[in-house]
Design a protein around this motif. Structure first.
Motif, PDB file in Angstrom:
ATOM      1  N   LEU A  53       0.808  -1.221   0.000  1.00 18.50           N
ATOM      2  CA  LEU A  53       0.000   0.000   0.000  1.00 18.50           C
ATOM      3  C   LEU A  53       0.840   1.270   0.000  1.00 18.50           C
ATOM      4  O   LEU A  53       0.302   2.374   0.028  1.00 18.50           O
ATOM      5  CB  LEU A  53      -0.977   0.041   1.179  1.00 18.50           C
ATOM      6  CG  LEU A  53      -2.026  -1.070   1.200  1.00 18.50           C
ATOM      7  CD1 LEU A  53      -2.916  -0.951   2.418  1.00 18.50           C
ATOM      8  CD2 LEU A  53      -2.882  -1.027  -0.054  1.00 18.50           C
ATOM      9  N   ALA A  54       2.153   1.148  -0.048  1.00 21.72           N
ATOM     10  CA  ALA A  54       3.011   2.332  -0.142  1.00 21.72           C
ATOM     11  C   ALA A  54       3.203   2.713  -1.607  1.00 21.72           C
ATOM     12  O   ALA A  54       2.949   1.917  -2.509  1.00 21.72           O
ATOM     13  CB  ALA A  54       4.359   2.065   0.522  1.00 21.72           C
ATOM     14  N   VAL A  55       3.674   3.912  -1.829  1.00 21.04           N
ATOM     15  CA  VAL A  55       3.896   4.399  -3.188  1.00 21.04           C
ATOM     16  C   VAL A  55       4.954   3.549  -3.889  1.00 21.04           C
ATOM     17  O   VAL A  55       5.972   3.182  -3.292  1.00 21.04           O
ATOM     18  CB  VAL A  55       4.347   5.871  -3.166  1.00 21.04           C
ATOM     19  CG1 VAL A  55       4.756   6.335  -4.561  1.00 21.04           C
ATOM     20  CG2 VAL A  55       3.228   6.754  -2.628  1.00 21.04           C
ATOM     21  N   GLN A  56       4.718   3.246  -5.146  1.00 25.63           N
ATOM     22  CA  GLN A  56       5.656   2.448  -5.926  1.00 25.63           C
ATOM     23  C   GLN A  56       6.604   3.362  -6.708  1.00 25.63           C
ATOM     24  O   GLN A  56       6.178   4.346  -7.302  1.00 25.63           O
ATOM     25  CB  GLN A  56       4.893   1.551  -6.907  1.00 25.63           C
ATOM     26  CG  GLN A  56       4.011   0.540  -6.210  1.00 25.63           C
ATOM     27  CD  GLN A  56       3.297  -0.378  -7.169  1.00 25.63           C
ATOM     28  OE1 GLN A  56       3.787  -0.662  -8.262  1.00 25.63           O
ATOM     29  NE2 GLN A  56       2.137  -0.858  -6.774  1.00 25.63           N
ATOM     30  N   PHE A  57       7.867   2.983  -6.706  1.00 32.20           N
ATOM     31  CA  PHE A  57       8.891   3.692  -7.467  1.00 32.20           C
ATOM     32  C   PHE A  57       9.370   2.773  -8.582  1.00 32.20           C
ATOM     33  O   PHE A  57       9.670   1.599  -8.337  1.00 32.20           O
ATOM     34  CB  PHE A  57      10.055   4.092  -6.557  1.00 32.20           C
ATOM     35  CG  PHE A  57       9.662   5.099  -5.513  1.00 32.20           C
ATOM     36  CD1 PHE A  57       9.157   4.676  -4.281  1.00 32.20           C
ATOM     37  CD2 PHE A  57       9.754   6.457  -5.750  1.00 32.20           C
ATOM     38  CE1 PHE A  57       8.773   5.590  -3.311  1.00 32.20           C
ATOM     39  CE2 PHE A  57       9.373   7.386  -4.783  1.00 32.20           C
ATOM     40  CZ  PHE A  57       8.877   6.940  -3.570  1.00 32.20           C
ATOM     41  N   PHE A  58       9.456   3.322  -9.780  1.00 33.50           N
ATOM     42  CA  PHE A  58       9.743   2.509 -10.948  1.00 33.50           C
ATOM     43  C   PHE A  58      11.189   2.645 -11.413  1.00 33.50           C
ATOM     44  O   PHE A  58      11.806   3.705 -11.278  1.00 33.50           O
ATOM     45  CB  PHE A  58       8.820   2.907 -12.100  1.00 33.50           C
ATOM     46  CG  PHE A  58       7.412   2.421 -11.942  1.00 33.50           C
ATOM     47  CD1 PHE A  58       6.522   3.070 -11.096  1.00 33.50           C
ATOM     48  CD2 PHE A  58       6.974   1.297 -12.625  1.00 33.50           C
ATOM     49  CE1 PHE A  58       5.219   2.620 -10.936  1.00 33.50           C
ATOM     50  CE2 PHE A  58       5.676   0.837 -12.484  1.00 33.50           C
ATOM     51  CZ  PHE A  58       4.796   1.495 -11.650  1.00 33.50           C
ATOM     52  N   GLY A  59      11.690   1.566 -12.018  1.00 36.04           N
ATOM     53  CA  GLY A  59      12.968   1.592 -12.694  1.00 36.04           C
ATOM     54  C   GLY A  59      12.805   2.080 -14.127  1.00 36.04           C
ATOM     55  O   GLY A  59      11.685   2.350 -14.568  1.00 36.04           O
ATOM     56  N   PRO A  60      13.903   2.180 -14.870  1.00 34.93           N
ATOM     57  CA  PRO A  60      13.850   2.717 -16.233  1.00 34.93           C
ATOM     58  C   PRO A  60      13.298   1.731 -17.256  1.00 34.93           C
ATOM     59  O   PRO A  60      13.011   2.118 -18.378  1.00 34.93           O
ATOM     60  CB  PRO A  60      15.320   3.026 -16.539  1.00 34.93           C
ATOM     61  CG  PRO A  60      16.079   2.078 -15.686  1.00 34.93           C
ATOM     62  CD  PRO A  60      15.277   1.912 -14.431  1.00 34.93           C
ATOM     63  N   GLY A  61      13.157   0.471 -16.892  1.00 33.48           N
ATOM     64  CA  GLY A  61      12.568  -0.507 -17.800  1.00 33.48           C
ATOM     65  C   GLY A  61      13.567  -1.152 -18.744  1.00 33.48           C
ATOM     66  O   GLY A  61      14.652  -0.631 -18.992  1.00 33.48           O
TER      67      GLY A  61
END
Lengths: 113, 114
Positions: free
Chosen positions: A99-107
């Motif tokens: 339920l915490a904010v998700q941080f994304f990688g560059p893919g």
């Protein structure tokens, strides 16, 4: 603080070959996600880990896709054998907890020929 | 199952002007979270703003604000004083109260003209 790391950034393979992607989440983040983003669409969740356990893999095509998160830190996503329709960007994300904010990688952009 | 709809495939705005991106969603849950993410050509998904459904007050982050209408299941993003760096694909996303599975819309391409 370092972000989510992914490698490789690009991969081109022939159909029926296998491929693996690697993800290192933000330090201390317990939850890790793999998303598939087909061109022109929003990302779709493939699998979600909480530490080294799977929380949700309902949309993972298990006949060809597999993922693991050894020791609850980094993770690998594998496709074997690849199909043309697997061409997409594979995004890894992490969050401190559920339920915490998700941080994304560059893919990783995968092209299957 | 929850769904998120972004009805504007593409929007354009003049630099320094204001633009609003639309998003509607469908859910039977009473509590949830809504997000706007920005994805520039580099593909890095960046969180723009987050709204918790139980909060009446609309979220604001500098030039970015939302208009959250819970009854109408609408969650629009307003960008004020648009800048060239705002040009990107914008995704609206939903996350339910009991899971952490982000459901994304199809995205809106925002072009900023100088």
């Amino acid at each position: 603080e370092a972000g989510v790391a992914q490698s490789p950034r690009y991969k081109i393979i022939e159909k029926r070959q296998s491929v693996a992607f690697w993800c290192n989440p933000i330090s201390g983040h317990a939850t890790l996600y793999w998303y598939q983003q087909i061109l022109g669409q929003g990302p779709k969740l493939l699998i979600q880990f909480q530490n080294n356990g799977v929380v949700d893999d309902s949309q993972l095509p298990k006949d060809r896709f597999s993922a693991e998160r050894l020791k609850g830190v980094d993770s690998t996503l594998k496709i074997q054998p690849a199909k043309l329709e697997d061409s997409a960007v594979y995004l890894c994300a992490s969050s401190l907890e559920l339920l915490a904010v998700q941080f994304f990688g560059p893919g990783t952009r995968l092209t299957v020929l | 199952a929850q769904t998120v709809t972004q009805s504007q495939p593409e929007m354009s705005v003049q630099e320094a002007e204001t633009v609003t991106l639309s998003c509607t969603y469908d859910t039977s849950e009473s509590d949830y979270y809504l997000f706007w993410y920005k994805q520039p050509p580099s593909r890095q998904m960046i969180l723009v703003i987050r709204q918790e459904a139980y909060k009446q007050q609309n979220a604001t982050e500098n030039r970015f604000s939302v208009n959250f209408q819970k009854a109408a299941k609408s969650f629009s993003l307003k960008i004020s004083d648009s800048q060239l760096g705002d040009a990107a694909m914008y995704f609206c996303a939903y996350n339910g109260e009991y899971g952490n599975k982000l459901v994304f819309g199809a995205g809106t391409i925002l072009r900023v003209k100088s």
